[in-house]
Design a protein around this motif. Sequence first.
Motif, short mmCIF file in Angstrom:
data_model
loop_
_atom_site.label_atom_id
_atom_site.label_comp_id
_atom_site.label_asym_id
_atom_site.label_seq_id
_atom_site.Cartn_x
_atom_site.Cartn_y
_atom_site.Cartn_z
N MET A 148 8.92 3.64 -14.97
CA MET A 148 8.87 3.42 -13.52
C MET A 148 10.20 3.06 -12.91
O MET A 148 10.42 3.24 -11.71
CB MET A 148 7.87 2.30 -13.19
CG MET A 148 6.43 2.62 -13.45
SD MET A 148 5.36 1.21 -13.02
CE MET A 148 5.53 1.17 -11.22
N ASN A 149 11.11 2.56 -13.71
CA ASN A 149 12.28 1.86 -13.18
C ASN A 149 13.09 2.69 -12.18
O ASN A 149 13.41 2.22 -11.09
CB ASN A 149 13.18 1.41 -14.33
CG ASN A 149 14.00 0.19 -13.98
OD1 ASN A 149 14.01 -0.24 -12.84
ND2 ASN A 149 14.69 -0.35 -14.95
N VAL A 150 13.43 3.90 -12.55
CA VAL A 150 14.25 4.74 -11.67
C VAL A 150 13.51 5.04 -10.38
O VAL A 150 14.07 4.96 -9.28
CB VAL A 150 14.66 6.04 -12.39
CG1 VAL A 150 15.36 6.97 -11.42
CG2 VAL A 150 15.56 5.73 -13.58
N LYS A 151 12.24 5.38 -10.49
CA LYS A 151 11.45 5.73 -9.31
C LYS A 151 11.33 4.54 -8.35
O LYS A 151 11.45 4.69 -7.14
CB LYS A 151 10.07 6.20 -9.75
CG LYS A 151 9.25 6.86 -8.64
CD LYS A 151 7.96 7.45 -9.22
CE LYS A 151 7.16 8.16 -8.12
NZ LYS A 151 5.91 8.74 -8.67
N VAL A 152 11.09 3.36 -8.90
CA VAL A 152 10.97 2.16 -8.07
C VAL A 152 12.29 1.85 -7.39
O VAL A 152 12.34 1.53 -6.20
CB VAL A 152 10.50 0.96 -8.92
CG1 VAL A 152 10.55 -0.32 -8.10
CG2 VAL A 152 9.08 1.18 -9.42
N ALA A 153 13.38 1.93 -8.15
CA ALA A 153 14.69 1.64 -7.57
C ALA A 153 15.02 2.62 -6.44
O ALA A 153 15.56 2.23 -5.40
CB ALA A 153 15.76 1.70 -8.66
N CYS B 80 -2.09 8.93 -6.81
CA CYS B 80 -2.62 8.05 -5.76
C CYS B 80 -2.31 8.63 -4.38
O CYS B 80 -1.15 8.78 -4.00
CB CYS B 80 -2.01 6.65 -5.88
SG CYS B 80 -2.63 5.49 -4.64
N ASP B 81 -3.37 8.95 -3.64
CA ASP B 81 -3.21 9.51 -2.30
C ASP B 81 -3.48 8.50 -1.20
O ASP B 81 -3.02 8.67 -0.06
CB ASP B 81 -4.17 10.70 -2.12
CG ASP B 81 -3.88 11.82 -3.10
OD1 ASP B 81 -2.77 12.37 -3.05
OD2 ASP B 81 -4.76 12.14 -3.94
N HIS B 82 -4.23 7.45 -1.51
CA HIS B 82 -4.59 6.44 -0.52
C HIS B 82 -4.65 5.09 -1.22
O HIS B 82 -5.02 5.00 -2.40
CB HIS B 82 -5.97 6.74 0.10
CG HIS B 82 -6.22 8.20 0.34
ND1 HIS B 82 -5.70 8.88 1.42
CD2 HIS B 82 -6.93 9.11 -0.38
CE1 HIS B 82 -6.09 10.15 1.36
NE2 HIS B 82 -6.84 10.30 0.27
N ALA B 83 -4.30 4.04 -0.49
CA ALA B 83 -4.34 2.70 -1.07
C ALA B 83 -4.71 1.68 0.00
O ALA B 83 -4.39 1.85 1.18
CB ALA B 83 -2.99 2.34 -1.68
N CYS C 28 0.83 -1.21 0.00
CA CYS C 28 0.00 0.00 0.00
C CYS C 28 0.86 1.26 0.00
O CYS C 28 0.56 2.22 -0.72
CB CYS C 28 -0.94 0.00 1.21
SG CYS C 28 -2.21 -1.29 1.16
N SER C 29 1.92 1.25 0.79
CA SER C 29 2.81 2.42 0.83
C SER C 29 3.47 2.63 -0.52
O SER C 29 3.61 3.77 -0.99
CB SER C 29 3.88 2.22 1.92
OG SER C 29 3.29 2.15 3.20
N ALA C 30 3.89 1.54 -1.17
CA ALA C 30 4.52 1.65 -2.49
C ALA C 30 3.55 2.23 -3.50
O ALA C 30 3.94 3.03 -4.36
CB ALA C 30 5.02 0.28 -2.95
N ALA C 31 2.27 1.85 -3.40
CA ALA C 31 1.27 2.38 -4.33
C ALA C 31 1.17 3.90 -4.23
O ALA C 31 1.14 4.60 -5.24
CB ALA C 31 -0.09 1.73 -4.06
N VAL C 32 1.12 4.41 -3.00
CA VAL C 32 1.01 5.85 -2.81
C VAL C 32 2.26 6.56 -3.31
O VAL C 32 2.19 7.66 -3.88
CB VAL C 32 0.76 6.17 -1.32
CG1 VAL C 32 0.80 7.67 -1.06
CG2 VAL C 32 -0.58 5.60 -0.87
N GLU C 33 3.42 5.94 -3.12
CA GLU C 33 4.68 6.55 -3.54
C GLU C 33 4.87 6.50 -5.06
O GLU C 33 5.43 7.42 -5.65
CB GLU C 33 5.86 5.84 -2.86
CG GLU C 33 5.95 6.07 -1.37
CD GLU C 33 6.47 7.44 -1.02
OE1 GLU C 33 7.06 8.11 -1.89
OE2 GLU C 33 6.27 7.87 0.13
#
Length: 238
Positions: free
Chosen positions: A218-223, A48-51, A38-43
């Motif tokens: 997404m790659n850079v942001k996820v990493a 996305c403000d809530h998950a 859930c935290s990853a979804a918001v980030e």
Amino acid sequence: MAMAGLDNTLKEPAAVFAALAQILYSAEDSAEVYNAICSAAVELIPGCDHASLMLRRGKTNVTVAASDEIAAYADELERATGEGPCIDALETDLPQLESDLRTPNQWPEFAQKAVSETPIRGSMGFRLMVDRRKFGALNLFSDTPGAFSKDVADQAVVLTSFASVAVTALSRGEDSDSLRRGLASNREIGQAVGLLMALHRVSEDKAIDTLIRTSQEMNVKVADLARKVIVDHRSTLD
């Protein structure tokens, strides 16, 4: 392009899943894994403000994690009204997307209550599959009307497919090594392709192209997020 060729062609999605896995490896139990998703979804998901993460337990849909009280309350509204993105995602193969709940939509009662009682204005829901069974759904909410689009949903599909693998591992009592092997098999990449085909109503080839493009974005942001989570986790151990 046949699904059997995924191992050689989808390096970008594999890299994204590997980075997401690092977030979960720092979790100590299932509750932490669910909350990390859930935290990853918001980030990670724009707008996305809530998950929340809802799993099916028998005939009941149970919220096992939420990014905040608003997401948890939105799930309560879905259960109370019997409609909403997560409930529909559990029942159908299609990702659910409503960018502006203030306008006429497929969930009139849920939308009316969500708009009047919360800051939520847009929502998305994506099913989680475990052993080909509809096991749960990832619910995403935005406070900004129009923030959610099909392009945003593409990124949510990537995260949802990864979450399916994590939830599968937990449901089987598997450890992090088993999760690593599951990620290496590209099961979740195949699930992502299927969700994208349903979302855009396109061929497998088109869905794979979309998955590769989305993963590159997404790659850079996820990493970066994975590194931050690992650093934060290590600091708590010092």
